[in-house]
Structure formats: C-alpha cells, structure tokens
Motif scaffolding. Structure first.
Motif, PDB file in Angstrom:
ATOM      1  N   ILE A 118      20.352  41.331 -63.719  1.00  0.00           N
ATOM      2  CA  ILE A 118      20.574  42.109 -64.925  1.00  0.00           C
ATOM      3  C   ILE A 118      19.547  41.755 -66.003  1.00  0.00           C
ATOM      4  CG2 ILE A 118      22.209  42.478 -66.825  1.00  0.00           C
ATOM      5  CD1 ILE A 118      24.447  42.130 -64.687  1.00  0.00           C
ATOM      6  N   GLU A 119      19.152  40.491 -66.077  1.00  0.00           N
ATOM      7  CA  GLU A 119      18.204  40.051 -67.100  1.00  0.00           C
ATOM      8  C   GLU A 119      16.751  40.135 -66.649  1.00  0.00           C
ATOM      9  OE1 GLU A 119      19.356  36.125 -68.163  1.00  0.00           O
ATOM     10  OE2 GLU A 119      21.141  36.769 -69.269  1.00  0.00           O
ATOM     11  N   SER A 120      16.522  40.458 -65.394  1.00  0.00           N
ATOM     12  CA  SER A 120      15.167  40.409 -64.843  1.00  0.00           C
ATOM     13  C   SER A 120      14.290  41.533 -65.381  1.00  0.00           C
ATOM     14  CB  SER A 120      15.223  40.499 -63.314  1.00  0.00           C
ATOM     15  OG  SER A 120      13.924  40.545 -62.763  1.00  0.00           O
ATOM     16  N   THR A 121      12.995  41.247 -65.508  1.00  0.00           N
ATOM     17  CA  THR A 121      12.006  42.265 -65.857  1.00  0.00           C
ATOM     18  C   THR A 121      11.230  42.735 -64.626  1.00  0.00           C
ATOM     19  OG1 THR A 121      10.433  40.497 -66.410  1.00  0.00           O
ATOM     20  CG2 THR A 121      11.704  41.443 -68.221  1.00  0.00           C
ATOM     21  N   ASP A 122      11.737  42.443 -63.436  1.00  0.00           N
ATOM     22  CA  ASP A 122      11.074  42.857 -62.205  1.00  0.00           C
ATOM     23  C   ASP A 122      11.363  44.309 -61.834  1.00  0.00           C
ATOM     24  OD1 ASP A 122       9.829  40.472 -61.771  1.00  0.00           O
ATOM     25  OD2 ASP A 122      11.286  39.719 -60.328  1.00  0.00           O
ATOM     26  N   TRP A 123      12.333  44.946 -62.499  1.00  0.00           N
ATOM     27  CA  TRP A 123      12.684  46.328 -62.174  1.00  0.00           C
ATOM     28  C   TRP A 123      11.607  47.285 -62.681  1.00  0.00           C
ATOM     29  CZ3 TRP A 123      16.740  47.095 -59.042  1.00  0.00           C
ATOM     30  CH2 TRP A 123      17.740  46.134 -58.980  1.00  0.00           C
ATOM     31  N   ALA A 124      11.271  48.265 -61.849  1.00  0.00           N
ATOM     32  CA  ALA A 124      10.289  49.268 -62.271  1.00  0.00           C
ATOM     33  C   ALA A 124      10.440  50.511 -61.400  1.00  0.00           C
ATOM     34  CB  ALA A 124       8.863  48.724 -62.152  1.00  0.00           C
ATOM     35  N   LEU A 125       9.919  51.612 -61.912  1.00  0.00           N
ATOM     36  CA  LEU A 125       9.760  52.832 -61.132  1.00  0.00           C
ATOM     37  C   LEU A 125       8.270  53.104 -61.008  1.00  0.00           C
ATOM     38  CD1 LEU A 125      12.533  55.153 -62.615  1.00  0.00           C
ATOM     39  CD2 LEU A 125      12.542  54.010 -60.391  1.00  0.00           C
ATOM     40  N   ARG A 126       7.806  53.363 -59.795  1.00  0.00           N
ATOM     41  CA  ARG A 126       6.391  53.681 -59.565  1.00  0.00           C
ATOM     42  C   ARG A 126       6.257  55.173 -59.334  1.00  0.00           C
ATOM     43  NH1 ARG A 126       4.662  50.710 -54.688  1.00  0.00           N
ATOM     44  NH2 ARG A 126       5.308  52.579 -53.566  1.00  0.00           N
ATOM     45  N   VAL A 166       9.356  55.653 -56.863  1.00  0.00           N
ATOM     46  CA  VAL A 166       9.821  54.614 -55.944  1.00  0.00           C
ATOM     47  C   VAL A 166      10.440  53.517 -56.800  1.00  0.00           C
ATOM     48  CG1 VAL A 166       9.168  52.884 -54.236  1.00  0.00           C
ATOM     49  CG2 VAL A 166       8.091  55.139 -54.198  1.00  0.00           C
ATOM     50  N   LEU A 167      11.675  53.156 -56.501  1.00  0.00           N
ATOM     51  CA  LEU A 167      12.349  52.080 -57.225  1.00  0.00           C
ATOM     52  C   LEU A 167      11.865  50.745 -56.686  1.00  0.00           C
ATOM     53  CD1 LEU A 167      14.514  51.108 -59.238  1.00  0.00           C
ATOM     54  CD2 LEU A 167      16.179  51.268 -57.356  1.00  0.00           C
ATOM     55  N   LEU A 168      11.438  49.858 -57.582  1.00  0.00           N
ATOM     56  CA  LEU A 168      10.875  48.565 -57.209  1.00  0.00           C
ATOM     57  C   LEU A 168      11.663  47.427 -57.840  1.00  0.00           C
ATOM     58  CD1 LEU A 168       7.091  49.299 -57.910  1.00  0.00           C
ATOM     59  CD2 LEU A 168       8.217  49.411 -55.682  1.00  0.00           C
ATOM     60  N   GLU A 173       7.708  43.542 -55.983  1.00  0.00           N
ATOM     61  CA  GLU A 173       6.928  44.358 -55.054  1.00  0.00           C
ATOM     62  C   GLU A 173       7.792  44.933 -53.941  1.00  0.00           C
ATOM     63  OE1 GLU A 173       3.706  45.193 -55.589  1.00  0.00           O
ATOM     64  OE2 GLU A 173       4.123  44.157 -57.472  1.00  0.00           O
ATOM     65  N   VAL A 174       9.093  44.709 -53.995  1.00  0.00           N
ATOM     66  CA  VAL A 174       9.999  45.182 -52.954  1.00  0.00           C
ATOM     67  C   VAL A 174      10.383  46.630 -53.245  1.00  0.00           C
ATOM     68  CG1 VAL A 174      12.191  44.802 -51.765  1.00  0.00           C
ATOM     69  CG2 VAL A 174      10.874  42.852 -52.613  1.00  0.00           C
ATOM     70  N   GLU A 175      10.089  47.524 -52.307  1.00  0.00           N
ATOM     71  CA  GLU A 175      10.434  48.936 -52.455  1.00  0.00           C
ATOM     72  C   GLU A 175      11.881  49.151 -52.024  1.00  0.00           C
ATOM     73  OE1 GLU A 175       7.660  51.456 -50.450  1.00  0.00           O
ATOM     74  OE2 GLU A 175       5.931  50.734 -51.610  1.00  0.00           O
ATOM     75  N   LEU A 176      12.699  49.608 -52.961  1.00  0.00           N
ATOM     76  CA  LEU A 176      14.137  49.725 -52.720  1.00  0.00           C
ATOM     77  C   LEU A 176      14.575  51.127 -52.342  1.00  0.00           C
ATOM     78  CD1 LEU A 176      15.372  47.585 -55.742  1.00  0.00           C
ATOM     79  CD2 LEU A 176      15.065  46.847 -53.360  1.00  0.00           C
ATOM     80  N   PRO A 205      14.875  52.246 -45.886  1.00  0.00           N
ATOM     81  CA  PRO A 205      15.297  51.590 -44.648  1.00  0.00           C
ATOM     82  C   PRO A 205      14.528  50.303 -44.356  1.00  0.00           C
ATOM     83  CG  PRO A 205      13.796  53.374 -44.135  1.00  0.00           C
ATOM     84  CD  PRO A 205      13.992  53.396 -45.634  1.00  0.00           C
ATOM     85  N   ASN A 206      13.582  49.927 -45.234  1.00  0.00           N
ATOM     86  CA  ASN A 206      12.755  48.744 -44.987  1.00  0.00           C
ATOM     87  C   ASN A 206      13.614  47.482 -44.906  1.00  0.00           C
ATOM     88  OD1 ASN A 206      10.613  50.487 -45.143  1.00  0.00           O
ATOM     89  ND2 ASN A 206       9.948  49.838 -47.178  1.00  0.00           N
ATOM     90  N   SER A 207      13.122  46.486 -44.145  1.00  0.00           N
ATOM     91  CA  SER A 207      13.898  45.254 -43.936  1.00  0.00           C
ATOM     92  C   SER A 207      13.149  43.996 -44.368  1.00  0.00           C
ATOM     93  CB  SER A 207      14.297  45.138 -42.458  1.00  0.00           C
ATOM     94  OG  SER A 207      13.144  45.132 -41.624  1.00  0.00           O
ATOM     95  N   ASP A 208      12.002  44.151 -45.062  1.00  0.00           N
ATOM     96  CA  ASP A 208      11.283  42.981 -45.550  1.00  0.00           C
ATOM     97  C   ASP A 208      12.083  42.329 -46.683  1.00  0.00           C
ATOM     98  OD1 ASP A 208      10.569  45.489 -46.910  1.00  0.00           O
ATOM     99  OD2 ASP A 208       9.448  44.185 -48.256  1.00  0.00           O
TER     100      ASP A 208
END
Length: 208
Positions: free
Chosen positions: A90-98, A11-13, A16-19, A40-43
């Motif tokens: 681009i500089e953020s460290t919030d990107w992750a794969l779960r 899951v691409l994050l 905490e937002v699931e993309l 399809p989430n809208s949060d």
C-alpha cells in the motif's frame, strides 16, 4: 500525470513485474477506473503471490460494501483486520502503468473490485523527484553516484533504509539544502548499485 483520453490501454507494473493489462474506462480527477486482466506470467513468484493475496483482500473488501461502494461495518472491520498485512504494498512507489509508448506513469496502490474492475490515482512527483526516483530504481552505480540536489545542484545523501519487518525505503536529502523526500521500496530486490555504493552514501558531484 493524467492521460486526456478516457479509454487507454496500459500494462500494470509492480517494479519491473508485469501484472496484467489495464483498460482505462473513466476518469474523474483524481480518480481513474477501468478493467484489468491478470498476466499469465510466472516470473518473480514471491512478489506475484503477495500481490495475488492483496488482490483477493481488495476484492473481498469490495464485496462487503454497498452496491454503490460505500463502506459498511463489515467492510470496515475486515479492512481494519487485514490491511496491515499489505502495508508495504500500500505504501510502495513501485506501482505504475506503462502506456503503449513505453512510458511509465506512477500511481498509488490500485484498488481491485469484484468482476475484474480496478481503480487508481496517479502518483504525481515533481520532474526532479521523478528523475531521482527512476535513477534509484533502474540506474547504474555511475548514474546514481552522479545524482544532484534539485535545489543546489550539489550532492545528495541517499539511504536505503530497512526495518526488522523486511520493509525498506529510500531517504534522499540535500547535503547543502533542505531538499528531502522519502520513497517506499516495497519487496522488490535491491538495486544492483547497492553492491557498489552501499546503502548509505553521498553522491559525488562538482560544486554547483
């Protein structure tokens, strides 16, 4: 951390937002690639809107490249013009794969290609840096206050720095050592512990 299997589901994050769902198809260290299906989430509509704009930018830049994805004068000019708009992503460290076990694997900003393809690199931190980063992102005030310097076991000075452009980052340094690192924070909401500890404080630990 790089998975050993060449085909895995994630899951691409962003924070905490699931993309969306990512299927890794190939890996040639340090590069990985696969396909993705948007959620399809809208949060969190503001974050999602900003990331959709980045995806559109990334796909359009890809469309201007050669068939084997080498840059062209058109792609270089477009990137030079538009990339600054997405600098905090681009500089953020919030990107992750779960992964399927719920483990987060940090990555650098992914690149989105035409046709639902995606490419990324893993963002490797030391175990100690990863622990500090995870606590700052998701920990309680008590957990953050108890963080220790990996080099001395002593206190850390932790700052949440914000700029006039709305960007922010963590600055973490050892009070008694030269330990130091910075992690971008992107557009995610401030952690709850900031209300208790403030944006600039020294952790409270016993002497090592």
């Amino acid at each position: 951390m790089e998975p050993q299997s060449a085909s895995r589901r994630y899951v691409l994050l962003y924070g905490e937002v699931e993309l969306g769902e990512v299927i890794q198809r190939d890996a040639d260290f340090p590069n990985c690639s696969g396909t993705w299906t948007p959620s399809p989430n809208s949060d969190n509509p503001e974050i999602r809107s900003f990331i959709r704009a980045y995806v559109q930018y990334s796909e359009h830049a890809d469309s201007l490249m050669t068939p084997d994805r080498h840059s062209t004068p058109a792609s270089e000019a477009y990137t030079l013009e538009k990339e600054p708009e997405f600098e905090d992503l681009i500089e953020s460290t919030d990107w992750a794969l779960r992964d399927g076990d719920g483990v987060r694997h940090p990555l650098l900003v992914p690149i989105f290609f035409v046709g639902g393809e995606i490419g990324w690199r893993w963002h490797c931190m030391t175990r100690e840096e990863q622990h500090i980063h995870d606590i700052l992102r998701h920990g309680t005030a008590a957990e953050v206050r108890a963080l220790r310097c990996p080099k001395s076991g002593g206190p850390l000075r932790i700052e949440l720095c914000e700029t006039s452009e709305g960007k922010s980052h963590f600055r973490i340094r050892g009070v008694k050592t030269d330990f130091f690192f910075i992690r971008a924070f992107g557009r995610s909401p401030k952690p709850a512990w900031v209300e208790t500890l403030g944006p600039d404080f020294i952790t409270q630990v016993s002497d090592a």
